[in-house]
Design a protein around this motif. Structure first.
Motif, short mmCIF file in Angstrom:
data_model
loop_
_atom_site.label_atom_id
_atom_site.label_comp_id
_atom_site.label_asym_id
_atom_site.label_seq_id
_atom_site.Cartn_x
_atom_site.Cartn_y
_atom_site.Cartn_z
N GLY A 135 0.82 -1.20 0.25
CA GLY A 135 -0.13 0.06 -0.10
C GLY A 135 0.64 1.12 -0.09
N TRP A 160 -3.96 -0.76 -9.15
CA TRP A 160 -5.32 -0.09 -9.23
C TRP A 160 -6.03 -0.91 -9.54
CZ3 TRP A 160 -8.59 0.40 -13.74
CH2 TRP A 160 -9.85 0.66 -13.10
N SER A 198 -6.57 -3.88 -6.89
CA SER A 198 -8.41 -3.59 -6.37
C SER A 198 -9.42 -3.73 -7.18
CB SER A 198 -8.32 -1.82 -6.07
OG SER A 198 -8.53 -1.37 -6.88
#
Length: 91
Positions: free
Chosen positions: A14, A42, A45
């Motif tokens: 992260g 991204w 995610s």
């Protein structure tokens, strides 16, 4: 121990993603590496990582539920609609 490793990996990855995203936004010399890290993070995610098989999911509907519902559609307890030639109820 495994929980600490997971938290450490999540925190490290992260932090790496935020570094790349902030560097892309603020540094004029940001390059391909930062872009690849930000785009990869991204993209990860978007993965449904908390999915389980339907048989193990809490509250999952049984297979074929809609088929049984459509087949039983003829069974009703509601009163039938009045026919057009039935006339009106005197009031």
């Amino acid at each position: 121990m495994a929980g600490m490793v997971r938290w450490g990996a999540a925190l490290g990855l992260g932090t790496l993603w935020w570094w790349a995203a902030l560097r892309l936004a603020m540094a004029p010399d940001a390059g391909v590496v930062e872009g690849a890290i930000a785009a990869g993070g991204w993209g990860l995610s978007l993965l449904p990582v908390h999915c389980v098989p339907k048989s193990r999911a809490a509250g999952a509907l049984a297979t074929g539920r809609w088929v049984r519902a459509w087949r039983a559609a003829g069974v009703t307890t509601a009163s039938p609609h009045p026919r057009s030639d039935a006339g009106s109820d005197p009031s």
